[in-house]
Enzyme design. Structure first.
Site, mmCIF file in Angstrom:
data_model
loop_
_atom_site.group_PDB
_atom_site.id
_atom_site.type_symbol
_atom_site.label_atom_id
_atom_site.label_comp_id
_atom_site.label_asym_id
_atom_site.label_seq_id
_atom_site.Cartn_x
_atom_site.Cartn_y
_atom_site.Cartn_z
ATOM 1 N N HIS A 166 4.299 -5.424 -0.880
ATOM 2 C CA HIS A 166 3.380 -4.350 -0.940
ATOM 3 C C HIS A 166 3.774 -3.063 -0.068
ATOM 4 O O HIS A 166 3.296 -1.908 -0.211
ATOM 5 C CB HIS A 166 2.149 -4.819 -0.526
ATOM 6 C CG HIS A 166 1.435 -5.537 -1.312
ATOM 7 N ND1 HIS A 166 0.370 -5.392 -2.216
ATOM 8 C CD2 HIS A 166 1.746 -7.041 -1.721
ATOM 9 C CE1 HIS A 166 0.217 -6.437 -3.213
ATOM 10 N NE2 HIS A 166 0.900 -7.381 -2.862
ATOM 11 N N ASP A 372 4.782 4.828 3.491
ATOM 12 C CA ASP A 372 3.621 4.150 3.052
ATOM 13 C C ASP A 372 4.230 3.556 1.450
ATOM 14 O O ASP A 372 4.655 4.198 0.871
ATOM 15 C CB ASP A 372 2.458 5.151 2.460
ATOM 16 C CG ASP A 372 1.220 4.148 2.581
ATOM 17 O OD1 ASP A 372 1.046 3.087 2.554
ATOM 18 O OD2 ASP A 372 0.087 4.880 3.035
HETATM 19 O O1 F6P Z 1 -0.543 -2.288 3.191
HETATM 20 C C1 F6P Z 1 0.011 -3.680 3.562
HETATM 21 C C2 F6P Z 1 -1.294 -4.730 4.017
HETATM 22 O O2 F6P Z 1 -1.180 -6.023 4.396
HETATM 23 C C3 F6P Z 1 -2.545 -4.703 2.950
HETATM 24 O O3 F6P Z 1 -2.195 -5.680 2.185
HETATM 25 C C4 F6P Z 1 -3.592 -4.803 3.900
HETATM 26 O O4 F6P Z 1 -5.018 -4.419 3.463
HETATM 27 C C5 F6P Z 1 -3.433 -4.158 5.127
HETATM 28 O O5 F6P Z 1 -1.894 -4.342 5.404
HETATM 29 C C6 F6P Z 1 -4.217 -4.815 6.483
HETATM 30 O O6 F6P Z 1 -3.443 -5.717 6.870
HETATM 31 P P1 F6P Z 1 -4.050 -6.796 8.108
HETATM 32 O O7 F6P Z 1 -4.196 -7.877 7.052
HETATM 33 O O8 F6P Z 1 -3.124 -6.926 9.011
HETATM 34 O O9 F6P Z 1 -5.459 -6.194 8.492
#
Ligand code: F6P
Length: 463
Positions: A166, A372
């Site tokens: 992602h 990003d």
């Molecule tokens: O953008 C990558 C990501 O893992 C998203 O999938 C997720 O919403 C965000 O970062 C938040 O991450 P964490 O699980 O560390 O709160």
């Protein structure tokens, strides 16, 4: 797809809340959760992941949570405090996250903890293997689980496994800072299909494969990996465009829009996790620059900046918060008057309705990350604009910039350029605004999260 789908992500799409003293599990409403809900339910599938820290619950509460998780067809992988600290906070979020977002300057002095990263990935692999039935399709998500495809291949050699990253895959010049650079790529190559958000990130991965292993991708998108072939693909993630547009038209969001609109004042909006990759400090300085370069906007604009707390046990995130809050105070102190504050800063999570209300009320949305993978706020903004108005200012370093070409594209490091883009957005001819917004809306409608899920799964199962 008729096969059962097993989704694996570090975090389960759930939140555990105390209601009348009892823990209650709710399904999250985020993009990935909504997109995968249909195939998860339709295929009678499973979602395997970490339910979050349940350490505060007593044994009875934990059992209650486990029962509710099972009812939602989710399988928890519980992490102990050391695993949370080393696997999640240190390796995933203090080492991989900065490196993959080009911020090796944010790396801690000691880049270690790979044994714990591996053992947690192995625990996920065991959890999948325990649930796996022949014919199941496994879809692994993101940078916390880069070793998982190879560990699954050891346990279930014939399984069909997809992996989607992602976040960006960095240029090898940066990626090669990681001592484990080959080991992580070997982990991903356990999959049958490895997906990226953009062609550029796929290109970086191909360059890493070439330099580490002398391997090339063929014209059909395959790389030979031992006895197997691994397909590489580009699958830009979308949002649930139709349901966001429906919700944006609700009376609840309508009344929020009314409350947010101030006659004679134009509204700029930024909505981000409080993460140093999102470009918040330079965005604030660009607004400050606008007030210097175009003083006519003083008292006539305000920026609402939502900063959603995130990973605040990681030192870099705590330091970042201090930096942002210092800047907000400095700029408000410099320009604020008894009746006007240029930056309205909120550090908290907000509901989807508030996000949609802010998006609909905004004259300009500022999405200016330094790097990003995609950035779904940009897409949510377009989805919410049922009035076909509003201007999106988008960083060229967001994956979304490859698709949302009718935004005003900026280089967030160019502060004066960003300030001028805000001025351009605020003075843009309404016909031009509508033409751009219609094009953005067509784009996000045609490439929504459901299409993303369907395309990835069709590619994975079409062998
Ligand atoms: O953008 C990558 C990501 O893992 C998203 O999938 C997720 O919403 C965000 O970062 C938040 O991450 P964490 O699980 O560390 O709160």
């Amino acid at each position: 797809m008729t096969q059962r789908l097993i989704i694996v992500s570090n975090r389960l799409p759930v939140t555990v809340r105390a209601e009348h003293g009892e823990p209650v599990v709710h399904m999250s409403v985020g993009g990935l959760a909504t997109g995968l809900r249909a195939p998860h339910e339709r295929s009678n599938g499973l979602w395997i992941g970490w339910p979050g820290d349940l350490g505060d619950l007593d044994p009875r509460g934990r059992d209650k949570v486990r029962c509710q998780l099972a009812e939602l067809r989710t399988v928890p992988v519980e992490l102990d405090p050391t695993e949370i600290e080393v696997f999640y906070e240190h390796v995933s979020n203090a080492v991989l996250w900065p490196t993959f977002h080009d911020r090796v300057d944010r790396l801690p002095l000691r880049v270690e903890g790979w044994d714990v990263y591996d053992s947690v990935n192995a625990r996920f692999a065991d959890a999948v293997a325990e649930q796996y039935e022949p014919g199941d399709v496994i879809w692994v998500h993101d940078y916390q689980l880069m070793r998982l495809p190879a560990l699954l291949r050891d346990r279930i050699p014939d399984a069909r496994v997809g992996f989607f990253l992602h976040i960006p895959f960095p240029n090898p010049e940066i990626y090669f800072a990681l001592p484990t650079r080959a080991w992580l790529v070997e982990g991903m190559m356990g999959a049958d299909l490895v997906g990226f958000q953009t062609r550029r990130f796929q290109g970086h991965f191909r360059a890493a494969l070439r330099r580490l292993f002398g391997l090339e991708m063929d014209a059909a998108g395959y790389v030979r990996w031992g006895e197997r072939r691994v397909r590489l693909g580009v699958f830009p993630i979308g949002v649930d465009t139709a349901s966001l547009a429906t919700r944006a038209a609700s009376p609840e969001v309508d009344s929020l829009v009314g409350e947010l609109t101030t006659p004679g004042q134009r509204l700029l909006v930024g909505i981000d996790r409080l993460d140093y990759s999102k470009g918040i400090p330079r965005r604030l300085i660009a607004v400050e620059r606008l007030l210097v370069l175009h003083p006519e906007w003083r008292e006539r604009i305000r920026l609402v900046q939502v900063a959603v707390p995130s990973r605040d046990r990681v030192a870099a995130y705590r330091e970042f918060r201090t930096e942002v809050e210092g800047l907000v105070g400095r700029i408000n102190g410099r320009f604020g008057t008894p009746t006007w504050t240029p930056i309205h800063y909120m550090r908290r999570g907000v509901s989807t309705d508030v996000v949609l209300g802010l998006c609909r009320a905004a004259d300009v949305a500022l999405v200016t990350p330094l790097r990003d993978g995609m950035n779904l706020v940009a897409k949510e903004f377009a989805a919410s604009r049922i009035d076909e108005d509003g201007v999106l200012i988008l960083s060229e370093f967001a994956g979304a910039a490859d698709e949302l070409t009718d935004a005003l594209i900026v280089n967030p490091y160019d502060i004066d350029g960003t300030a001028e883009a805000i001025h351009t957005a605020l003075t843009m001819d309404p016909a031009d605004r509508r033409r751009r917004m219609r094009a953005l809306r067509d784009q996000v409608a045609a490439n929504d999260v459901h299409r993303w899920v369907a395309t990835f799964l069709e590619t994975l199962t079409s062998e």
